[in-house]
Design a protein around this motif. Structure first.
Motif, PDB file in Angstrom:
ATOM      1  N   GLU A 202      30.370 -65.500   5.003  1.00  0.00           N
ATOM      2  CA  GLU A 202      31.786 -65.287   5.260  1.00  0.00           C
ATOM      3  C   GLU A 202      31.975 -64.203   6.313  1.00  0.00           C
ATOM      4  O   GLU A 202      31.035 -63.527   6.718  1.00  0.00           O
ATOM      5  CB  GLU A 202      32.492 -64.888   3.959  1.00  0.00           C
ATOM      6  CG  GLU A 202      31.903 -63.683   3.276  1.00  0.00           C
ATOM      7  CD  GLU A 202      32.484 -63.493   1.867  1.00  0.00           C
ATOM      8  OE1 GLU A 202      33.646 -63.100   1.778  1.00  0.00           O
ATOM      9  OE2 GLU A 202      31.752 -63.724   0.886  1.00  0.00           O
TER      10      GLU A 202
ATOM     11  N   LEU B 257      37.037 -59.279   8.284  1.00  0.00           N
ATOM     12  CA  LEU B 257      38.150 -59.148   9.233  1.00  0.00           C
ATOM     13  C   LEU B 257      38.350 -57.666   9.532  1.00  0.00           C
ATOM     14  O   LEU B 257      38.604 -56.870   8.629  1.00  0.00           O
ATOM     15  CB  LEU B 257      39.417 -59.779   8.649  1.00  0.00           C
ATOM     16  CG  LEU B 257      39.239 -61.234   8.169  1.00  0.00           C
ATOM     17  CD1 LEU B 257      40.561 -61.812   7.694  1.00  0.00           C
ATOM     18  CD2 LEU B 257      38.612 -62.100   9.255  1.00  0.00           C
TER      19      LEU B 257
ATOM     20  N   CYS C 143      31.380 -59.899  11.398  1.00  0.00           N
ATOM     21  CA  CYS C 143      32.634 -59.186  11.637  1.00  0.00           C
ATOM     22  C   CYS C 143      33.419 -59.839  12.773  1.00  0.00           C
ATOM     23  O   CYS C 143      32.862 -60.196  13.804  1.00  0.00           O
ATOM     24  CB  CYS C 143      32.350 -57.729  11.986  1.00  0.00           C
ATOM     25  SG  CYS C 143      31.786 -56.772  10.562  1.00  0.00           S
ATOM     26  N   VAL C 144      34.717 -59.963  12.565  1.00  0.00           N
ATOM     27  CA  VAL C 144      35.618 -60.561  13.559  1.00  0.00           C
ATOM     28  C   VAL C 144      36.689 -59.535  13.922  1.00  0.00           C
ATOM     29  O   VAL C 144      37.319 -58.941  13.037  1.00  0.00           O
ATOM     30  CB  VAL C 144      36.288 -61.833  12.994  1.00  0.00           C
ATOM     31  CG1 VAL C 144      37.294 -62.409  13.991  1.00  0.00           C
ATOM     32  CG2 VAL C 144      35.239 -62.881  12.638  1.00  0.00           C
TER      33      VAL C 144
ATOM     34  N   ILE D 160      36.438 -65.786   3.463  1.00  0.00           N
ATOM     35  CA  ILE D 160      37.110 -66.396   4.612  1.00  0.00           C
ATOM     36  C   ILE D 160      36.142 -66.507   5.786  1.00  0.00           C
ATOM     37  O   ILE D 160      35.360 -65.599   6.029  1.00  0.00           O
ATOM     38  CB  ILE D 160      38.348 -65.551   5.018  1.00  0.00           C
ATOM     39  CG1 ILE D 160      39.506 -65.844   4.063  1.00  0.00           C
ATOM     40  CG2 ILE D 160      38.751 -65.812   6.463  1.00  0.00           C
ATOM     41  CD1 ILE D 160      40.809 -65.220   4.455  1.00  0.00           C
ATOM     42  N   ARG D 161      36.210 -67.636   6.470  1.00  0.00           N
ATOM     43  CA  ARG D 161      35.527 -67.811   7.743  1.00  0.00           C
ATOM     44  C   ARG D 161      36.575 -68.130   8.782  1.00  0.00           C
ATOM     45  O   ARG D 161      37.461 -68.950   8.537  1.00  0.00           O
ATOM     46  CB  ARG D 161      34.553 -68.991   7.687  1.00  0.00           C
ATOM     47  CG  ARG D 161      33.171 -68.660   7.206  1.00  0.00           C
ATOM     48  CD  ARG D 161      32.274 -68.241   8.363  1.00  0.00           C
ATOM     49  NE  ARG D 161      30.907 -68.052   7.908  1.00  0.00           N
ATOM     50  CZ  ARG D 161      30.107 -67.079   8.344  1.00  0.00           C
ATOM     51  NH1 ARG D 161      30.543 -66.201   9.233  1.00  0.00           N
ATOM     52  NH2 ARG D 161      28.883 -66.973   7.898  1.00  0.00           N
ATOM     53  N   ILE D 162      36.511 -67.486   9.927  1.00  0.00           N
ATOM     54  CA  ILE D 162      37.364 -67.857  11.046  1.00  0.00           C
ATOM     55  C   ILE D 162      36.596 -68.892  11.862  1.00  0.00           C
ATOM     56  O   ILE D 162      35.445 -68.662  12.244  1.00  0.00           O
ATOM     57  CB  ILE D 162      37.707 -66.632  11.926  1.00  0.00           C
ATOM     58  CG1 ILE D 162      38.290 -65.496  11.070  1.00  0.00           C
ATOM     59  CG2 ILE D 162      38.665 -67.039  13.030  1.00  0.00           C
ATOM     60  CD1 ILE D 162      39.626 -65.782  10.461  1.00  0.00           C
ATOM     61  N   THR D 163      37.238 -70.029  12.106  1.00  0.00           N
ATOM     62  CA  THR D 163      36.574 -71.091  12.868  1.00  0.00           C
ATOM     63  C   THR D 163      36.999 -71.022  14.334  1.00  0.00           C
ATOM     64  O   THR D 163      38.015 -70.406  14.676  1.00  0.00           O
ATOM     65  CB  THR D 163      36.935 -72.477  12.310  1.00  0.00           C
ATOM     66  OG1 THR D 163      38.343 -72.698  12.498  1.00  0.00           O
ATOM     67  CG2 THR D 163      36.616 -72.564  10.821  1.00  0.00           C
ATOM     68  N   GLY D 164      36.191 -71.644  15.179  1.00  0.00           N
ATOM     69  CA  GLY D 164      36.553 -71.758  16.592  1.00  0.00           C
ATOM     70  C   GLY D 164      36.210 -70.551  17.436  1.00  0.00           C
ATOM     71  O   GLY D 164      36.713 -70.403  18.552  1.00  0.00           O
ATOM     72  N   LEU D 165      35.363 -69.652  16.924  1.00  0.00           N
ATOM     73  CA  LEU D 165      35.045 -68.433  17.672  1.00  0.00           C
ATOM     74  C   LEU D 165      33.806 -68.621  18.540  1.00  0.00           C
ATOM     75  O   LEU D 165      32.947 -69.448  18.245  1.00  0.00           O
ATOM     76  CB  LEU D 165      34.815 -67.270  16.701  1.00  0.00           C
ATOM     77  CG  LEU D 165      36.017 -66.854  15.856  1.00  0.00           C
ATOM     78  CD1 LEU D 165      35.666 -65.637  15.017  1.00  0.00           C
ATOM     79  CD2 LEU D 165      37.209 -66.543  16.744  1.00  0.00           C
TER      80      LEU D 165
END
Lengths: 231, 231
Positions: free
Chosen positions: B157, B160, B184-185, B216-221
């Motif tokens: 995961e 943020l 880390c995002v 949570i995973r942020i997609t499209g990075l």
């Protein structure tokens, strides 16, 4: 095959993207607009992307009456007025999927900030404004309109769904899960829209930094997210 | 090898889980507590999970002075008092990683609801309370303490991260990225903590529904999230 759906605000970016994807999934889609010319123009644009799409268009109020599932995809600054105008068109038993986001941009502020809504969230405002017996489900706030409209862009993200009736959420999930690459996750009662609506601003902030169209995946979930027994 | 770090509130669930993972990653970790007995007990517990861990323990104020990176992992109801007590210990150039969450549970309410913080978020309250020259970075609100403390549980995961100085965020990211399975995002300026802090409540709501520890995973990075040139 997804069930028929009407989209209020189909000529907007999110509404258009949803129309493309739902038509591509084989669903019947009624494209609603405030303006008959824009409604017709939107049909042409969606048909260019999905030649075999089962499409119709209508003024918003007629579109709202045309299906049991109605997606509200208007800018927040138009949400209250639109719902006011739809009061005579909506009927008990319908589900309104509220996708509006109270971005500060609605009042000239930043798109990475939100404004406070007295009811707690745009979805709760919608629930207060629809006729009795109409159920509001909140969804779609983290899905990029740009990714939706581009059928060559593979989606790979979750739709965060909030609502007070589990059966209604499951029905919305069945509709949106028909779009390849989307997976609906039950995030709880409608009041959780307070949190999920904020995520549009977070996505915009991430998009600015990484020049992308980010989405969200929830990790750690079971395979079956909408067990029939529980609906 | 991650840089040395102090954890304020290491005997709490999140602090303990972070201590286990950071020690497992090979970092030097100072375990801070309000109570010397609990600090020592926490060392014993972390060492049981990570026998070769480079561990020390101290009262919170001494822990806060012991490393340039300080993770604040106390319950929200203790955040202001803790920061007040640390004012004499913190020094310019330090980074405080604020992981506190203004859950309504702090005031006897639900863990799926949050309370309003005058400054906008717990992280912004922290930035107001730390001495000048101390930089606050907000992170870790979607990471389950239960998943962290169990080394047999594979993490998968995102963390943020929000903060006003990119170099400071990159340093925090280097620390937390040393934990296997975390990424880390950069979510933007510190004010975005208004949104990321809320996600704890959303995770709890999802966890209740699906009996899991969601992340949570942020997609499209892009692949490279912390390019050195930009820091």
């Amino acid at each position: 095959m997804p069930e028929p759906v009407s989209i209020i605000g189909a000529s907007g970016a999110l509404g258009f993207g949803l129309a493309v994807r739902l038509a591509h999934a084989g669903g019947e889609v009624v494209l609603g607009s405030r303006d008959p010319g824009r409604a017709g123009e939107t049909v042409v644009r969606v048909r260019a992307a999905v030649p075999a799409g089962k499409l119709d268009c209508a003024l918003n109020a007629d579109a709202a009456a045309a299906a049991d599932l109605v997606i509200l995809a208007v800018p927040f600054r138009n949400q209250a007025e639109t719902l006011h105008n739809l009061r005579g068109a909506l009927r008990p038993g319908q589900i309104v999927v509220d996708a509006t986001v109270p971005l500060a941009a609605a009042l000239g502020g930043k798109a990475t900030r939100t404004i406070g809504v007295w009811q707690g969230s745009a979805a709760q405002q919608a629930q207060e404004m629809v006729p009795d017996g109409v159920s509001v489900v909140s969804a779609l706030h983290t899905i990029s309109a740009a990714s939706l409209r581009d059928l060559d862009s593979a989606l790979d993200e979750d739709v965060l769904v909030a609502g007070d009736r589990r059966a209604d959420k499951a029905r919305v999930a069945a509709l949106l899960d028909s779009i390849d690459g989307l997976r609906c996750v039950d995030c709880g009662r409608l009041e959780m829209a307070r949190l999920t609506e904020q995520l549009t601003a977070l996505m915009i902030s991430v998009n600015v930094r990484y020049k992308t169209h980010a989405g969200i995946r929830i990790t750690g979930l079971p395979d079956e997210l909408w067990p029939a027994a529980a609906s």
